[in-house]
Design a protein around this motif. Structure first.
Motif, PDB file in Angstrom:
ATOM      1  N   ASP A   1       5.966  12.685  -9.138  1.00  0.00           N
ATOM      2  CA  ASP A   1       6.104  11.584  -8.188  1.00  0.00           C
ATOM      3  C   ASP A   1       5.208  10.411  -8.577  1.00  0.00           C
ATOM      4  OD1 ASP A   1       7.892  13.072  -6.781  1.00  0.00           O
ATOM      5  OD2 ASP A   1       6.477  13.692  -5.215  1.00  0.00           O
ATOM      6  N   LEU A   2       4.027  10.700  -9.109  1.00  0.00           N
ATOM      7  CA  LEU A   2       3.108   9.632  -9.513  1.00  0.00           C
ATOM      8  C   LEU A   2       3.697   8.798 -10.650  1.00  0.00           C
ATOM      9  CD1 LEU A   2       0.251   8.374  -9.254  1.00  0.00           C
ATOM     10  CD2 LEU A   2      -0.517  10.025 -10.973  1.00  0.00           C
ATOM     11  N   PHE A   3       4.276   9.451 -11.656  1.00  0.00           N
ATOM     12  CA  PHE A   3       4.849   8.713 -12.777  1.00  0.00           C
ATOM     13  C   PHE A   3       6.106   7.952 -12.362  1.00  0.00           C
ATOM     14  CE2 PHE A   3       1.894  11.043 -15.311  1.00  0.00           C
ATOM     15  CZ  PHE A   3       1.773  10.335 -16.480  1.00  0.00           C
ATOM     16  N   VAL A   4       6.887   8.494 -11.455  1.00  0.00           N
ATOM     17  CA  VAL A   4       8.058   7.775 -10.953  1.00  0.00           C
ATOM     18  C   VAL A   4       7.620   6.512 -10.220  1.00  0.00           C
ATOM     19  CG1 VAL A   4       9.973   7.873  -9.314  1.00  0.00           C
ATOM     20  CG2 VAL A   4       9.524   9.804 -10.829  1.00  0.00           C
ATOM     21  N   ALA A   5       6.559   6.620  -9.421  1.00  0.00           N
ATOM     22  CA  ALA A   5       6.040   5.444  -8.720  1.00  0.00           C
ATOM     23  C   ALA A   5       5.535   4.401  -9.714  1.00  0.00           C
ATOM     24  CB  ALA A   5       4.923   5.865  -7.765  1.00  0.00           C
TER      25      ALA A   5
ATOM     26  N   ASP B   1      -3.917   3.920  -0.545  1.00  0.00           N
ATOM     27  CA  ASP B   1      -4.666   3.556   0.652  1.00  0.00           C
ATOM     28  C   ASP B   1      -5.289   4.776   1.320  1.00  0.00           C
ATOM     29  OD1 ASP B   1      -5.584   1.848   2.717  1.00  0.00           O
ATOM     30  OD2 ASP B   1      -3.866   2.367   3.965  1.00  0.00           O
ATOM     31  N   ASN B   2      -6.507   4.574   1.834  1.00  0.00           N
ATOM     32  CA  ASN B   2      -7.174   5.535   2.719  1.00  0.00           C
ATOM     33  C   ASN B   2      -7.299   6.917   2.084  1.00  0.00           C
ATOM     34  OD1 ASN B   2      -8.503   6.155   5.092  1.00  0.00           O
ATOM     35  ND2 ASN B   2      -6.636   6.760   6.172  1.00  0.00           N
ATOM     36  N   LEU B   3      -7.888   6.954   0.891  1.00  0.00           N
ATOM     37  CA  LEU B   3      -8.098   8.227   0.194  1.00  0.00           C
ATOM     38  C   LEU B   3      -9.295   8.966   0.794  1.00  0.00           C
ATOM     39  CD1 LEU B   3      -7.644   7.164  -3.534  1.00  0.00           C
ATOM     40  CD2 LEU B   3      -6.038   8.430  -2.141  1.00  0.00           C
ATOM     41  N   SER B   4      -9.150  10.264   0.945  1.00  0.00           N
ATOM     42  CA  SER B   4     -10.276  11.119   1.339  1.00  0.00           C
ATOM     43  C   SER B   4     -10.548  12.078   0.185  1.00  0.00           C
ATOM     44  CB  SER B   4      -9.944  11.904   2.614  1.00  0.00           C
ATOM     45  OG  SER B   4      -9.773  11.026   3.705  1.00  0.00           O
ATOM     46  N   GLY B   5     -11.198  11.560  -0.836  1.00  0.00           N
ATOM     47  CA  GLY B   5     -11.428  12.338  -2.040  1.00  0.00           C
ATOM     48  C   GLY B   5     -10.259  12.213  -3.011  1.00  0.00           C
ATOM     49  N   ILE B   6     -10.514  12.587  -4.258  1.00  0.00           N
ATOM     50  CA  ILE B   6      -9.498  12.529  -5.311  1.00  0.00           C
ATOM     51  C   ILE B   6      -9.380  13.921  -5.924  1.00  0.00           C
ATOM     52  CG2 ILE B   6      -8.837  11.461  -7.501  1.00  0.00           C
ATOM     53  CD1 ILE B   6     -10.507   9.051  -6.737  1.00  0.00           C
TER      54      ILE B   6
ATOM     55  N   LEU C   1       0.849  -1.187   0.000  1.00  0.00           N
ATOM     56  CA  LEU C   1       0.000   0.000   0.000  1.00  0.00           C
ATOM     57  C   LEU C   1       0.888   1.242   0.000  1.00  0.00           C
ATOM     58  CD1 LEU C   1      -2.684  -0.978   2.686  1.00  0.00           C
ATOM     59  CD2 LEU C   1      -2.939  -1.078   0.203  1.00  0.00           C
ATOM     60  N   ARG C   2       0.383   2.317  -0.573  1.00  0.00           N
ATOM     61  CA  ARG C   2       1.109   3.585  -0.575  1.00  0.00           C
ATOM     62  C   ARG C   2       0.127   4.733  -0.460  1.00  0.00           C
ATOM     63  NH1 ARG C   2       4.590   5.220  -4.374  1.00  0.00           N
ATOM     64  NH2 ARG C   2       5.320   3.168  -5.021  1.00  0.00           N
ATOM     65  N   ARG C   3       0.622   5.854  -0.007  1.00  0.00           N
ATOM     66  CA  ARG C   3      -0.171   7.071   0.030  1.00  0.00           C
ATOM     67  C   ARG C   3      -0.106   7.753  -1.329  1.00  0.00           C
ATOM     68  NH1 ARG C   3      -3.936   8.212   2.266  1.00  0.00           N
ATOM     69  NH2 ARG C   3      -3.492  10.403   2.689  1.00  0.00           N
ATOM     70  N   PRO C   4      -1.129   8.547  -1.688  1.00  0.00           N
ATOM     71  CA  PRO C   4      -1.080   9.238  -2.984  1.00  0.00           C
ATOM     72  C   PRO C   4       0.061  10.249  -3.017  1.00  0.00           C
ATOM     73  CG  PRO C   4      -2.934  10.003  -1.661  1.00  0.00           C
ATOM     74  CD  PRO C   4      -2.374   8.816  -0.966  1.00  0.00           C
ATOM     75  N   PRO C   5       0.698  10.449  -4.160  1.00  0.00           N
ATOM     76  CA  PRO C   5       1.835  11.371  -4.267  1.00  0.00           C
ATOM     77  C   PRO C   5       1.387  12.828  -4.214  1.00  0.00           C
ATOM     78  CG  PRO C   5       1.273  10.504  -6.423  1.00  0.00           C
ATOM     79  CD  PRO C   5       0.387   9.806  -5.436  1.00  0.00           C
ATOM     80  N   ARG C   6       2.387  13.710  -4.143  1.00  0.00           N
ATOM     81  CA  ARG C   6       2.088  15.135  -4.048  1.00  0.00           C
ATOM     82  C   ARG C   6       1.860  15.771  -5.411  1.00  0.00           C
ATOM     83  NH1 ARG C   6       7.235  16.961  -0.738  1.00  0.00           N
ATOM     84  NH2 ARG C   6       8.096  15.516  -2.291  1.00  0.00           N
TER      85      ARG C   6
END
Length: 575
Positions: free
Chosen positions: A106-110, A120-125, A97-102
């Motif tokens: 960072d998202l594309f690197v991940a 994990d544990n998103l509070s909205g997108i 599991l991971r937290r959403p990137p900033r």
């Protein structure tokens, strides 16, 4: 893996690159079953089983486009645990599991370092993350200037399925929602709770068997893909490639062939309905078009006029607009452009027009999709009203109206012809709604006549008539030489209602409308006022009123000049 099956080879024809902390995939081992996989994942209802296993099949689908999986539910429903198990199965890694990137970089690197990202544990997108996930579904490239160079560029191209879980993880934008499968998890009872370590160990021990099942499914997909693509031509949903791939794999999956497409379509439709109901602007558009439909018209005007109408319908205070309400007509049109596919699936069409001077206009109207989706509670749904010029009475210049009432889900219809004096002709009963009807095969009825001789709803039959013949399906009126057609005439309105209730022709909403109209007596009530009182949409109430009018229970007495609302008033027919 090929169409003939799968096998282990010593030298692979391609090179594998292992990034980040990815761990090896286990060697497949025969002897597993999907039943054991379902028990490990603790999936309960049949639809969740189909959708979750379908998403898992993307692990052995190298091309895409991919569909994301959204796990939602209250706390204690096992969202994070199921996300970890699915990540462990489809893309083994040291961190599940991971937290959403900033930001996007960072998202594309991940995504470069993992095959499947599990947030994990998103509070909205956030909007930028929603757009990026849409790109992940169909494929995208992120590029920037390479460090220590002037003209060189570093680029990352990805196409990935993702997992998102949280109490508020459902996408709020229709373009991402169209690319997701939403699973609503139920709370886990105390007696069914297990430790996280125990569940992950059980899944890890069964991984060889699971990957054998996935390889068998991939082989079936390669074998059936071309055939399924031809079979589904003309009825593919959005994300058509995903639908074709899963349908091609159904041969070895634990559900009936063709069942996935029905469940997937239902899941998408339910998600779009929730999105419309939760969006203040989209809800106002739906309310506006239903109000216009009650007046037998659609909205047509400029963006400024539409903004004024929607502000009034939604009851928005312009000095303190609520969160999510567009600040001006320009922003409103941008939002509507984004929401147009969801509104179309909800029964509302938005069209761009030009007037005679070339000025831009907007037309908003109901489409044909609302016939079955708008009223699950009513037993009959109003389908169409049209003027029939071929049924003109030459002496009195009367126009007849065709009213078609189609029973929801039963594929049957009751067709009635009505003139302006209220006389009715039953043309046919329990026939296919798409059939053509012979006007000659009918009998005339007064407003107080019962709808059918047969309480079971069988077609009315009579004697004689022009071409009817003895015992024929057609029947003439008594004055046509066709003999007398037997009919039952209840003594009162209550008797008519009781007869229709006994036959199952009246729904709960129908009865609530009748009770409201009884309380209003001769004054009656507009359909919109009834919809507010009963908590139902105006279109559904209008359909029910037209059905009751066809059953000779209510009538439209016209507009009341004393009322500020300009809709027609409906009253009960006198006894």
């Amino acid at each position: 893996i090929s169409a003939e099956g799968w096998k282990l080879v010593d030298r692979a024809p391609v090179r594998f690159i292992r990034h980040g902390r990815i761990t090896p995939i286990p060697e497949p081992r025969r002897g597993g079953s999907w039943k054991n996989v379902i028990e490990l994942l603790r999936l309960s209802d049949h639809e969740s089983i189909i959708l979750t296993l379908s998403w898992m099949l993307q692990a052995v689908w190298p091309h895409g486009p991919y569909v994301h999986l959204v796990l939602e539910g209250e706390q204690g429903s096992g969202k994070s645990m199921l996300a970890q198990m699915l990540k462990l199965i489809t893309d083994p890694s040291d961190h599940l599991l991971r937290r959403p990137p900033r930001d996007e970089e960072d998202l594309f690197v991940a995504a470069r370092n993992e095959r499947i990202l599990s947030f994990d544990n998103l509070s909205g997108i956030q909007d930028w993350l929603s757009d990026a996930l849409c790109c992940f579904s169909t494929g995208a490239t992120y590029s920037k200037r390479q460090k220590y160079t002037d003209w060189e560029e570093a680029a990352i191209s990805v196409r990935r399925p993702c997992i998102l879980n949280g109490i508020e993880a459902i996408p709020s934008r229709p373009d991402l929602l169209d690319r997701t499968i939403v699973i609503n998890l139920k709370p886990i009872s105390v007696e069914h709770r297990r430790s996280e370590a125990g569940l992950l160990q059980a899944v890890e021990a069964y991984l060889p068997e699971i990957w054998c099942l996935l390889a068998d499914a991939a082989s079936a997909g390669l074998r059936n893909r071309d055939r399924v693509q031809k079979e589904l031509h003309g009825r593919l949903p959005r994300m058509a490639d995903f639908a074709i791939w899963i349908s091609a794999c159904e041969e070895v999956m634990p559900w009936s062939r063709g069942e996935f497409l029905d469940v997937y379509t239902k899941n998408r439709t339910a998600g779009l309905s929730v999105l419309i109901e939760s969006d203040i602007l989209a809800s106002a558009v739906v309310d506006l078009v239903h109000q216009e439909a009650l007046k037998e018209r659609c909205f047509e005007g400029t963006a400024t006029l539409l903004y004024e109408e929607l502000t009034q319908v939604a009851g928005v205070d312009r000095s303190r607009p609520p969160k999510g309400w567009p600040a001006n007509p320009n922003w409103m049109m941008r939002r509507l452009k984004r929401m147009a596919p969801a509104l179309r699936a909800h029964g509302v069409d938005i069209e761009d027009l030009r007037d005679e001077k070339g000025a831009k206009m907007i037309r908003i109207s109901l489409n044909a999709l609302i016939s079955k989706q708008s009223s699950p509670s009513t037993s009959s749904i109003f389908v169409d009203i049209k003027n029939d010029s071929t049924e003109r009475h030459d002496r009195h210049d009367r126009h007849f109206t065709s009213k078609v009432l189609k029973s929801g889900g039963l594929g049957s219809a009751r067709v009635l012809k009505t003139d302006f004096e209220g006389k009715m002709s039953i043309m046919s009963q329990n026939v296919d709604g798409d059939s053509d009807f012979d006007v000659a095969k009918c009998r005339q009825m007064s407003p107080d006549s019962d709808l059918s001789k047969s309480a079971s709803g069988a077609p009315v039959e009579g004697r004689g008539g022009d071409g009817g013949g003895a015992g024929g399906a057609g029947c003439g009126s008594p004055g046509d030489g066709g003999g007398d057609a037997t009919s039952t005439e209840p003594a009162s309105l209550n008797d008519r209602i009781s007869e229709l209730m006994r036959r199952g022709d009246l729904s709960e909403l129908d009865m609530r409308i009748i009770e409201c109209l009884k309380n209003r007596a001769a004054h009656g009530a507009p359909a919109f006022e009834l919809s507010q009182k009963l908590g139902a949409s105006p279109a559904v109430v209008m359909e029910s009123l037209k059905k009751l009018a066809a059953f000779v229970l209510v009538q439209n007495r016209g507009r009341d000049p004393k009322e500020s609302f300009d809709g027609d008033h409906w009253v009960l027919r006198p006894t």
